[in-house]
Design a protein around this motif. Sequence first.
Motif, PDB file in Angstrom:
ATOM      1  N   LEU A   1       0.847  -1.199   0.000  1.00 16.06           N
ATOM      2  CA  LEU A   1       0.000   0.000   0.000  1.00 16.06           C
ATOM      3  C   LEU A   1       0.883   1.249   0.000  1.00 16.06           C
ATOM      4  O   LEU A   1       0.869   2.058   0.931  1.00 16.06           O
ATOM      5  CB  LEU A   1      -0.935  -0.022   1.208  1.00 16.06           C
ATOM      6  N   VAL A   2       1.635   1.401  -1.069  1.00 17.93           N
ATOM      7  CA  VAL A   2       2.678   2.435  -1.126  1.00 17.93           C
ATOM      8  C   VAL A   2       2.114   3.845  -1.219  1.00 17.93           C
ATOM      9  O   VAL A   2       2.813   4.812  -0.867  1.00 17.93           O
ATOM     10  CB  VAL A   2       3.621   2.168  -2.323  1.00 17.93           C
ATOM     11  N   ASN A   3       0.873   3.985  -1.686  1.00 18.00           N
ATOM     12  CA  ASN A   3       0.312   5.322  -1.874  1.00 18.00           C
ATOM     13  C   ASN A   3      -0.784   5.665  -0.876  1.00 18.00           C
ATOM     14  O   ASN A   3      -1.491   6.677  -1.042  1.00 18.00           O
ATOM     15  CB  ASN A   3      -0.229   5.472  -3.302  1.00 18.00           C
ATOM     16  N   ALA A   4      -0.953   4.834   0.165  1.00 15.72           N
ATOM     17  CA  ALA A   4      -1.929   5.152   1.207  1.00 15.72           C
ATOM     18  C   ALA A   4      -1.530   6.464   1.884  1.00 15.72           C
ATOM     19  O   ALA A   4      -0.356   6.679   2.214  1.00 15.72           O
ATOM     20  CB  ALA A   4      -1.994   4.027   2.228  1.00 15.72           C
ATOM     21  N   LYS A   5      -2.489   7.334   2.076  1.00 21.19           N
ATOM     22  CA  LYS A   5      -2.201   8.650   2.635  1.00 21.19           C
ATOM     23  C   LYS A   5      -1.581   8.514   4.026  1.00 21.19           C
ATOM     24  O   LYS A   5      -2.143   7.864   4.914  1.00 21.19           O
ATOM     25  CB  LYS A   5      -3.487   9.472   2.712  1.00 21.19           C
ATOM     26  N   GLY A   6      -0.421   9.117   4.229  1.00 24.78           N
ATOM     27  CA  GLY A   6       0.258   9.041   5.512  1.00 24.78           C
ATOM     28  C   GLY A   6       0.971   7.727   5.760  1.00 24.78           C
ATOM     29  O   GLY A   6       1.559   7.536   6.829  1.00 24.78           O
ATOM     30  N   GLY A   7       0.898   6.797   4.794  1.00 22.87           N
ATOM     31  CA  GLY A   7       1.517   5.492   4.957  1.00 22.87           C
ATOM     32  C   GLY A   7       0.601   4.528   5.686  1.00 22.87           C
ATOM     33  O   GLY A   7       0.004   4.888   6.709  1.00 22.87           O
ATOM     34  N   ALA A   8       0.455   3.321   5.169  1.00 22.05           N
ATOM     35  CA  ALA A   8      -0.386   2.315   5.821  1.00 22.05           C
ATOM     36  C   ALA A   8       0.216   1.925   7.161  1.00 22.05           C
ATOM     37  O   ALA A   8       1.433   1.784   7.299  1.00 22.05           O
ATOM     38  CB  ALA A   8      -0.531   1.083   4.927  1.00 22.05           C
ATOM     39  N   LYS A   9      -0.650   1.732   8.161  1.00 21.95           N
ATOM     40  CA  LYS A   9      -0.208   1.409   9.507  1.00 21.95           C
ATOM     41  C   LYS A   9      -0.711   0.024   9.908  1.00 21.95           C
ATOM     42  O   LYS A   9      -1.830  -0.352   9.574  1.00 21.95           O
ATOM     43  CB  LYS A   9      -0.712   2.459  10.497  1.00 21.95           C
ATOM     44  N   LEU A  10       0.116  -0.705  10.631  1.00 20.84           N
ATOM     45  CA  LEU A  10      -0.232  -2.054  11.098  1.00 20.84           C
ATOM     46  C   LEU A  10      -0.171  -2.095  12.610  1.00 20.84           C
ATOM     47  O   LEU A  10       0.847  -1.736  13.211  1.00 20.84           O
ATOM     48  CB  LEU A  10       0.722  -3.092  10.506  1.00 20.84           C
ATOM     49  N   PHE A  11      -1.271  -2.527  13.234  1.00 19.33           N
ATOM     50  CA  PHE A  11      -1.293  -2.752  14.683  1.00 19.33           C
ATOM     51  C   PHE A  11      -1.471  -4.238  14.928  1.00 19.33           C
ATOM     52  O   PHE A  11      -2.421  -4.845  14.422  1.00 19.33           O
ATOM     53  CB  PHE A  11      -2.433  -1.979  15.352  1.00 19.33           C
ATOM     54  N   VAL A  12      -0.567  -4.829  15.690  1.00 20.40           N
ATOM     55  CA  VAL A  12      -0.595  -6.267  15.970  1.00 20.40           C
ATOM     56  C   VAL A  12      -1.134  -6.501  17.376  1.00 20.40           C
ATOM     57  O   VAL A  12      -0.617  -5.944  18.355  1.00 20.40           O
ATOM     58  CB  VAL A  12       0.813  -6.876  15.838  1.00 20.40           C
ATOM     59  N   ILE A  13      -2.180  -7.310  17.490  1.00 23.15           N
ATOM     60  CA  ILE A  13      -2.742  -7.686  18.787  1.00 23.15           C
ATOM     61  C   ILE A  13      -2.020  -8.924  19.288  1.00 23.15           C
ATOM     62  O   ILE A  13      -2.090  -9.990  18.663  1.00 23.15           O
ATOM     63  CB  ILE A  13      -4.253  -7.963  18.679  1.00 23.15           C
ATOM     64  N   LYS A  14      -1.324  -8.806  20.383  1.00 22.15           N
ATOM     65  CA  LYS A  14      -0.580  -9.923  20.936  1.00 22.15           C
ATOM     66  C   LYS A  14      -1.538 -11.012  21.411  1.00 22.15           C
ATOM     67  O   LYS A  14      -2.436 -10.767  22.210  1.00 22.15           O
ATOM     68  CB  LYS A  14       0.287  -9.461  22.119  1.00 22.15           C
ATOM     69  N   GLY A  15      -1.346 -12.213  20.904  1.00 21.74           N
ATOM     70  CA  GLY A  15      -2.199 -13.338  21.268  1.00 21.74           C
ATOM     71  C   GLY A  15      -3.489 -13.411  20.487  1.00 21.74           C
ATOM     72  O   GLY A  15      -4.257 -14.366  20.632  1.00 21.74           O
TER      73      GLY A  15
END
Length: 397
Positions: A250-264
């Motif tokens: 997602l190279v052109n997503a505004k502000g850069g694509a963000k990933l949040f990982v839920i532990k478990g």
Amino acid sequence: MPYVDISRDDDYVSLWYITNSPSGHASSFDPNKPTVLLLHPILLDSTWLGAQFGDPRLSRDYNLIAFDWRTNGKSMSRYCGKQDSWTDAVDMALFCYALCLPAAHVWASEVTSVDAAVRFSILFPELCLSLTLLSTNSLDEVFRAGDELLQMWAGADDIETLEFALFQMVSYIVGTDVDPDLADELIGYFETSYPPFRAARLSQVSNRLVHRYPLSQKEHAAVTVPCLLIHGDKNQIHPLSRAEATVADLVNAKGGAKLFVIKGGQGYISVVPQWASISNRIFAKFLASQPHVRTKLGTPAEPLDQRLRRALDYLAELAGDSTLADAKEPLSSMSFSRLSPSVQRTHLDLVKTWARKQKSAWSPLDSDGRPIRRYSERKHDHWFQGDRNGMSYAGDL
């Protein structure tokens, strides 16, 4: 009744929807609040979005709306074998146009909703303020194993076979540590919504899983809206590495694509209460960081037929398939299908086959339309005791 009817020469669908507005209809949305469009997980429907609609972090500050996909819940449609993620994306646009909705933040849970939401943002960026994707970009071979369970489920002819298939499916989509009460709710829902005598409807869901086609890098690069991906690191269906790869694409997503990982986190993180609460918190924080856009209902300036023709031309350009632009009915979702004619015939033939079989299929429901028993009750109906994984062992006599 809150339905949106979409009728064309080659297609018909009636989409059931729910909102958090006082009247239950989109017409009474608070104009001072932004709108959030929620897309439910596959095999479920909008009634399973209670964790989102009941969360004050979302329901207090946003107009919430969700609809049942055409193969789920209370929505009804005429099946033709063409449905894929691109036609789902156009269903979303037609739904928004019918209700005169403004641009909305789109939240999508699990594979088919995620697939449709991303394509919606590509074809109709003016209707999409942001994308939030829960559990994304699964490997096709993983879902082929799930398709085998669907076939066992649809063809079950006794309660033991059906409950075995359904518990395996629940473990597959929610995780092996599923809470017994949640397992009872899910299995009861599956028994009433997709019993063997409705196998044709279940086969439509199976078709959507088996013939999925990933987006190319060029298509991922066409996503320009802000993107948030939420993923569980223990998800047995959706490998975390695939979510990381999607973020990179997602190279052109505004502000850069963000990933949040839920532990478990594992399984349907929008349904399991502890994971749903965490994902809602992250989603609410993401929404708060976006510009505040009021909800102003109204007819878009560009006529629907012109807008869909433009979307179809763009899809033909992305796909490198000029035949798509030759469609005579751009107002139909089915004109956007990327499935080959042979796959469309296979889908339609499979649905027709199950439709014939379901006429004499066994029913797991009692005379009142409810399941014969709760899944948890099976553990006590004989001297063999079942553990939480469905395995039986001999108890003390």
